[in-house]
Scaffold this active site. Sequence first.
Site, PDB file in Angstrom:
ATOM      1  N   SER A  65       0.827  -1.209   0.000  1.00  0.00           N
ATOM      2  CA  SER A  65       0.000   0.000   0.000  1.00  0.00           C
ATOM      3  C   SER A  65       0.854   1.247   0.000  1.00  0.00           C
ATOM      4  O   SER A  65       0.351   2.338  -0.263  1.00  0.00           O
ATOM      5  CB  SER A  65      -0.852   0.046   1.270  1.00  0.00           C
ATOM      6  OG  SER A  65      -1.666  -1.068   1.357  1.00  0.00           O
TER       7      SER A  65
ATOM      8  N   HIS B  32      -1.603  -2.848  -7.138  1.00  0.00           N
ATOM      9  CA  HIS B  32      -2.262  -2.541  -5.868  1.00  0.00           C
ATOM     10  C   HIS B  32      -3.770  -2.711  -6.012  1.00  0.00           C
ATOM     11  O   HIS B  32      -4.434  -1.924  -6.687  1.00  0.00           O
ATOM     12  CB  HIS B  32      -1.894  -1.105  -5.447  1.00  0.00           C
ATOM     13  CG  HIS B  32      -2.395  -0.737  -4.098  1.00  0.00           C
ATOM     14  ND1 HIS B  32      -2.978   0.471  -3.813  1.00  0.00           N
ATOM     15  CD2 HIS B  32      -2.407  -1.434  -2.934  1.00  0.00           C
ATOM     16  CE1 HIS B  32      -3.325   0.496  -2.543  1.00  0.00           C
ATOM     17  NE2 HIS B  32      -2.985  -0.642  -1.984  1.00  0.00           N
TER      18      HIS B  32
ATOM     19  N   GLU C 188      -4.252  -0.322  -9.096  1.00  0.00           N
ATOM     20  CA  GLU C 188      -3.213   0.648  -9.456  1.00  0.00           C
ATOM     21  C   GLU C 188      -2.005  -0.131  -9.986  1.00  0.00           C
ATOM     22  O   GLU C 188      -1.540  -1.068  -9.343  1.00  0.00           O
ATOM     23  CB  GLU C 188      -2.823   1.483  -8.224  1.00  0.00           C
ATOM     24  CG  GLU C 188      -3.936   2.427  -7.777  1.00  0.00           C
ATOM     25  CD  GLU C 188      -3.609   3.210  -6.510  1.00  0.00           C
ATOM     26  OE1 GLU C 188      -4.104   4.329  -6.362  1.00  0.00           O
ATOM     27  OE2 GLU C 188      -2.847   2.700  -5.657  1.00  0.00           O
TER      28      GLU C 188
ATOM     29  N   ASN D 150      -4.198   5.786  -1.741  1.00  0.00           N
ATOM     30  CA  ASN D 150      -3.773   5.816  -0.337  1.00  0.00           C
ATOM     31  C   ASN D 150      -3.219   7.161   0.094  1.00  0.00           C
ATOM     32  O   ASN D 150      -3.196   7.475   1.279  1.00  0.00           O
ATOM     33  CB  ASN D 150      -2.748   4.711  -0.053  1.00  0.00           C
ATOM     34  CG  ASN D 150      -3.441   3.505   0.539  1.00  0.00           C
ATOM     35  OD1 ASN D 150      -4.307   3.654   1.410  1.00  0.00           O
ATOM     36  ND2 ASN D 150      -3.106   2.333   0.069  1.00  0.00           N
TER      37      ASN D 150
HETATM   38  P1  NAI Z   1      -3.075  -9.607   6.529  1.00  0.00           P
HETATM   39  O1  NAI Z   1      -2.402  -9.355   7.817  1.00  0.00           O
HETATM   40  O2  NAI Z   1      -4.543  -9.827   6.498  1.00  0.00           O
HETATM   41  O3  NAI Z   1      -2.396 -10.886   5.806  1.00  0.00           O
HETATM   42  C1  NAI Z   1      -1.019 -11.037   5.638  1.00  0.00           C
HETATM   43  C2  NAI Z   1      -0.714 -12.534   5.462  1.00  0.00           C
HETATM   44  O4  NAI Z   1       0.649 -12.687   5.068  1.00  0.00           O
HETATM   45  C3  NAI Z   1      -0.899 -13.350   6.745  1.00  0.00           C
HETATM   46  O5  NAI Z   1      -1.787 -14.429   6.482  1.00  0.00           O
HETATM   47  C4  NAI Z   1       0.504 -13.861   7.082  1.00  0.00           C
HETATM   48  O6  NAI Z   1       0.504 -15.146   7.649  1.00  0.00           O
HETATM   49  C5  NAI Z   1       1.164 -13.852   5.711  1.00  0.00           C
HETATM   50  N1  NAI Z   1       2.625 -13.735   5.743  1.00  0.00           N
HETATM   51  C6  NAI Z   1       3.377 -12.881   6.481  1.00  0.00           C
HETATM   52  N2  NAI Z   1       4.673 -13.027   6.169  1.00  0.00           N
HETATM   53  C7  NAI Z   1       4.742 -13.983   5.199  1.00  0.00           C
HETATM   54  C8  NAI Z   1       5.800 -14.559   4.460  1.00  0.00           C
HETATM   55  N3  NAI Z   1       7.073 -14.176   4.628  1.00  0.00           N
HETATM   56  N4  NAI Z   1       5.505 -15.515   3.541  1.00  0.00           N
HETATM   57  C9  NAI Z   1       4.228 -15.918   3.342  1.00  0.00           C
HETATM   58  N5  NAI Z   1       3.175 -15.395   4.029  1.00  0.00           N
HETATM   59  C10 NAI Z   1       3.436 -14.440   4.929  1.00  0.00           C
HETATM   60  O7  NAI Z   1      -2.643  -8.394   5.577  1.00  0.00           O
HETATM   61  P2  NAI Z   1      -3.465  -7.740   4.359  1.00  0.00           P
HETATM   62  O8  NAI Z   1      -4.405  -6.750   4.866  1.00  0.00           O
HETATM   63  O9  NAI Z   1      -3.941  -8.826   3.471  1.00  0.00           O
HETATM   64  O10 NAI Z   1      -2.295  -6.914   3.627  1.00  0.00           O
HETATM   65  C11 NAI Z   1      -1.335  -7.560   2.799  1.00  0.00           C
HETATM   66  C12 NAI Z   1      -0.664  -6.532   1.912  1.00  0.00           C
HETATM   67  O11 NAI Z   1      -1.665  -5.901   1.110  1.00  0.00           O
HETATM   68  C13 NAI Z   1       0.057  -5.412   2.671  1.00  0.00           C
HETATM   69  O12 NAI Z   1       1.200  -5.050   1.943  1.00  0.00           O
HETATM   70  C14 NAI Z   1      -0.972  -4.278   2.657  1.00  0.00           C
HETATM   71  O13 NAI Z   1      -0.374  -3.011   2.740  1.00  0.00           O
HETATM   72  C15 NAI Z   1      -1.606  -4.487   1.295  1.00  0.00           C
HETATM   73  N6  NAI Z   1      -2.971  -3.952   1.139  1.00  0.00           N
HETATM   74  C16 NAI Z   1      -3.884  -4.086   2.154  1.00  0.00           C
HETATM   75  C17 NAI Z   1      -5.174  -3.591   1.970  1.00  0.00           C
HETATM   76  C18 NAI Z   1      -6.217  -3.768   3.024  1.00  0.00           C
HETATM   77  O14 NAI Z   1      -7.310  -3.171   2.886  1.00  0.00           O
HETATM   78  N7  NAI Z   1      -5.983  -4.550   4.076  1.00  0.00           N
HETATM   79  C19 NAI Z   1      -5.562  -2.920   0.728  1.00  0.00           C
HETATM   80  C20 NAI Z   1      -4.557  -2.927  -0.298  1.00  0.00           C
HETATM   81  C21 NAI Z   1      -3.289  -3.398  -0.062  1.00  0.00           C
END
Ligand code: NAI
Length: 287
Positions: free
Chosen positions: A119, A142, A154, A192
Amino acid sequence: MDIKSVIVIGAGTMGSGIAQWFATHHVNVELVDSNQDQLNKALTSIHSSWDKLAQKNKISTAQAEEMKKFLFVKQLSSANKKADLIIEAIIENLEIKKNLFQELDRDFSAHTILASNTSSFPITLLAEAVSDKRKENFIGLHFFNPAIIMKLVEVIVGDKTSTVLAQDLYNWFDQKDKKPAMCKDSPGFIVNRVARNFYGEPLRIVDEDDQEKMREVDHILKEVGGFKMGPFELMDLIGIDINYSVTCSVWDSYNKEPRFAPHKLQKQMVDEGRFGRKTKKGFYQYE
Ligand code: NAI
């Protein structure tokens, strides 16, 4: 360009939604997570979401069963080393993301496109983790939450990203019923950056952990402002941990300009483990 095989790394809020979107569009997708429980949870939840659509006659049972055939859960070590595209959607932490990209660069075919769903981190900075040759094939994609519904993607072009690749991906998503937007590699990209104030100002208005005031602000922005969700509801959906990391990263990138400053409540909630819907407790409570 044709994308036939995708790996999505991170089966959390975003990764599971992105994987579901690809499978819904009949693209083979392998969903990976370092946490096996999370991976199982994601698979069950995606299957059940298709089943519910079938029960509501939004899709047929045959269509739901067909979509399931395009989705696989894997550990990274057994994922397809010749995949066309890998989308990283793990925790918003620069070092952890860079370590993963280093590994991907080493282990996956030279033709595999590496993309980050970050993000806030500059794509050029993340691309430092990969070899010069791979940098051309390194891009930001994104997606927005929920990725299965939100059309915007994006497309973020780093310093060394091939502009031909960016345009090809733009066209591919355009044809697949997403609304791509080409973005400069600047902090927070487009949405963002603009959205920082949608969260920051309401936090400063409410200023304390007071649900009644939050409900009022959410209500006004929805009823009067016409937003689909209020800022506190949206932060709970995004994940307060993720939203806080993004706030800090954009604030740092703009030399700590006060308009981008995080609010003390965000840190407090993260310290208390109140991450929003995913922990059933955020600004509001969930069943
Ligand atoms: P989340 O916390 O829901 O999920 C992250 C997942 O990654 C977890 O299941 C974790 O176990 C896994 N993980 C962590 N390290 C890992 C690794 N080294 N190898 C494999 N799996 C690993 O996070 P979320 O919200 O899905 O965000 C993920 C990415 O997407 C971030 O970069 C965030 O900035 C971006 N993002 C989030 C949005 C949102 O609304 N939550 C919107 C757009 C982008």
